[in-house]
Write a protein that holds these residues in place. Structure first.
Motif, PDB file in Angstrom:
ATOM      1  N   TRP A  71       1.938  -6.457   5.259  1.00 20.26           N
ATOM      2  CA  TRP A  71       0.744  -6.173   4.461  1.00 20.26           C
ATOM      3  C   TRP A  71       0.641  -4.691   4.125  1.00 20.26           C
ATOM      4  CZ3 TRP A  71      -2.098  -9.471   1.872  1.00 20.26           C
ATOM      5  CH2 TRP A  71      -2.152 -10.803   2.269  1.00 20.26           C
ATOM      6  N   THR A 101       8.406  -8.735   1.678  1.00 19.94           N
ATOM      7  CA  THR A 101       7.889  -7.807   0.665  1.00 19.94           C
ATOM      8  C   THR A 101       8.559  -6.438   0.725  1.00 19.94           C
ATOM      9  OG1 THR A 101       6.053  -7.197   2.134  1.00 19.94           O
ATOM     10  CG2 THR A 101       5.647  -8.946   0.525  1.00 19.94           C
ATOM     11  N   LEU A 104       9.715  -5.283  -2.609  1.00 17.35           N
ATOM     12  CA  LEU A 104       8.825  -4.537  -3.493  1.00 17.35           C
ATOM     13  C   LEU A 104       8.991  -3.031  -3.263  1.00 17.35           C
ATOM     14  CD1 LEU A 104       5.607  -6.732  -3.231  1.00 17.35           C
ATOM     15  CD2 LEU A 104       7.256  -6.656  -5.119  1.00 17.35           C
ATOM     16  N   CYS A 119      11.859 -12.458  -2.308  1.00 12.35           N
ATOM     17  CA  CYS A 119      10.640 -11.874  -1.754  1.00 12.35           C
ATOM     18  C   CYS A 119       9.835 -13.013  -1.129  1.00 12.35           C
ATOM     19  CB  CYS A 119       9.831 -11.195  -2.866  1.00 12.35           C
ATOM     20  SG  CYS A 119       8.444 -10.159  -2.306  1.00 12.35           S
ATOM     21  N   ASP A 120       8.827 -12.669  -0.383  1.00 13.18           N
ATOM     22  CA  ASP A 120       7.857 -13.679   0.075  1.00 13.18           C
ATOM     23  C   ASP A 120       7.320 -14.436  -1.133  1.00 13.18           C
ATOM     24  OD1 ASP A 120       4.688 -14.105   0.381  1.00 13.18           O
ATOM     25  OD2 ASP A 120       5.656 -14.467   2.299  1.00 13.18           O
ATOM     26  N   TRP A 123       4.294 -13.205  -3.185  1.00 17.13           N
ATOM     27  CA  TRP A 123       4.418 -11.887  -3.812  1.00 17.13           C
ATOM     28  C   TRP A 123       5.557 -11.819  -4.826  1.00 17.13           C
ATOM     29  CZ3 TRP A 123       1.578  -7.477  -1.754  1.00 17.13           C
ATOM     30  CH2 TRP A 123       0.786  -7.785  -0.636  1.00 17.13           C
ATOM     31  N   ARG A 124       6.390 -12.845  -4.840  1.00 24.47           N
ATOM     32  CA  ARG A 124       7.631 -12.804  -5.612  1.00 24.47           C
ATOM     33  C   ARG A 124       7.464 -12.414  -7.081  1.00 24.47           C
ATOM     34  NH1 ARG A 124       9.450 -18.162  -5.536  1.00 24.47           N
ATOM     35  NH2 ARG A 124       9.789 -17.907  -3.307  1.00 24.47           N
ATOM     36  N   LEU A 126       5.685 -10.361  -8.482  1.00 27.23           N
ATOM     37  CA  LEU A 126       5.474  -8.935  -8.669  1.00 27.23           C
ATOM     38  C   LEU A 126       6.775  -8.142  -8.791  1.00 27.23           C
ATOM     39  CD1 LEU A 126       2.540  -8.404  -6.162  1.00 27.23           C
ATOM     40  CD2 LEU A 126       2.405  -8.421  -8.651  1.00 27.23           C
ATOM     41  N   LEU A 210      -4.747 -10.942  -1.347  1.00 26.72           N
ATOM     42  CA  LEU A 210      -3.588 -10.806  -2.232  1.00 26.72           C
ATOM     43  C   LEU A 210      -3.979 -10.244  -3.584  1.00 26.72           C
ATOM     44  CD1 LEU A 210      -1.428 -14.000  -1.613  1.00 26.72           C
ATOM     45  CD2 LEU A 210      -0.746 -11.628  -1.259  1.00 26.72           C
ATOM     46  N   GLN A 213      -4.269  -6.508  -3.466  1.00 26.17           N
ATOM     47  CA  GLN A 213      -2.969  -5.878  -3.296  1.00 26.17           C
ATOM     48  C   GLN A 213      -2.137  -5.959  -4.576  1.00 26.17           C
ATOM     49  OE1 GLN A 213      -3.482  -4.089  -0.795  1.00 26.17           O
ATOM     50  NE2 GLN A 213      -2.080  -4.750   0.801  1.00 26.17           N
ATOM     51  N   HIS A 214      -2.206  -7.107  -5.244  1.00 28.61           N
ATOM     52  CA  HIS A 214      -1.460  -7.279  -6.485  1.00 28.61           C
ATOM     53  C   HIS A 214      -1.922  -6.285  -7.545  1.00 28.61           C
ATOM     54  CE1 HIS A 214       0.043 -11.668  -5.724  1.00 28.61           C
ATOM     55  NE2 HIS A 214       0.304 -10.863  -4.726  1.00 28.61           N
TER      56      HIS A 214
END
Length: 232
Positions: A71, A101, A104, A119-120, A123-124, A126, A210, A213-214
């Motif tokens: 995170w 992540t 990223l 990626c997770d 989150w992918r 992104l 999320l 964060q995004h």
């Protein structure tokens, strides 16, 4: 010759993202695994405290750079000195790599532009913001860059890296020595396999956090690259 592996830590890292790979990579013959942080500061991860770390900025080069996720990945990207260390070490590494992540972070460092990357799952998309091509694979290799999916994929990633460096038999011997023979009691480890109520509950629990964060990552990507595009 000794193979130097560097695992850079930051506040908010997920411990299994790096302790899993560390366990396997440390058993690779003629390997030196350095777990590092900026200034060698102690890092707390999931309630565990990791100390006596190497100073990330003092490490000149490495053969493998394995960047974990968590995170705290957004704050890590916003830390210019941390990101510059990742960028510098990735440039020297034979195999830049990431878990979850952590891709990223590699993307923000400019390592993944034009490359397929994992990626997770949450989150992918992104990855596109950093010019990467999102790939749903558990382990993705594009050229000399290895990326792994979420958290536990780091163990598979480390075995793939060992195989690339020392051959498949060495990797298999390490796998056997650690009795890595996953047989989970549930087949719910990917969003497309999880029962709908489970997927819905996880989505609901993560949505608010999320989303914020995004948005931050989108702003960072736009600042790093004026031509960055939002994921479709």
């Amino acid at each position: 010759m000794t193979t130097t592996v560097v695992i850079p830590l930051y506040p908010g890292v997920t411990q299994l993202d790096f302790t899993g790979p560390h366990q396997f990579l440390a058993r690779m013959p003629d390997a030196k695994v350095l777990v590092a942080s900026r200034g060698g500061a102690d890092i707390e991860a999931d309630g565990l405290c990791f100390s006596r770390l190497a100073d990330l900025e003092a490490i000149e080069r490495c053969d493998v750079l394995c960047v974990p996720g968590g995170w705290g990945c957004v704050e890590a990207i916003e830390d210019e000195r941390f990101l510059e260390s990742v960028r510098r070490l990735a440039a020297s590494a034979r195999y830049p790599a990431s878990v979850c992540t952590g891709s990223l972070i590699l993307g923000a460092a400019g390592v993944l532009r034009g490359r397929r990357a994992a990626c997770d799952w949450a989150w992918r998309p992104l990855l596109e913001l950093f010019g990467a091509i999102p790939d749903a694979g558990r382990i993705v290799r594009d050229g000399d860059v290895f990326t792994g999916g979420g958290v536990t994929a780091g163990i598979d990633l480390s075995l793939a890296i060992v195989a690339a460096l020392r051959g498949e038999e060495v990797a298999q011997a390490i796998q056997l020595g650690l009795e890595y023979a996953p047989a989970p009691p549930f087949d719910a480890g990917r969003p497309e396999l999880a029962p709908p109520p489970v997927r819905a509950a996880v989505d609901a629990a993560m949505t608010g956090r999320l989303s914020a964060q995004h948005d931050r990552i989108a702003r960072i990507a736009a600042a790093l690259s004026p031509v960055a595009q939002a994921p479709s």
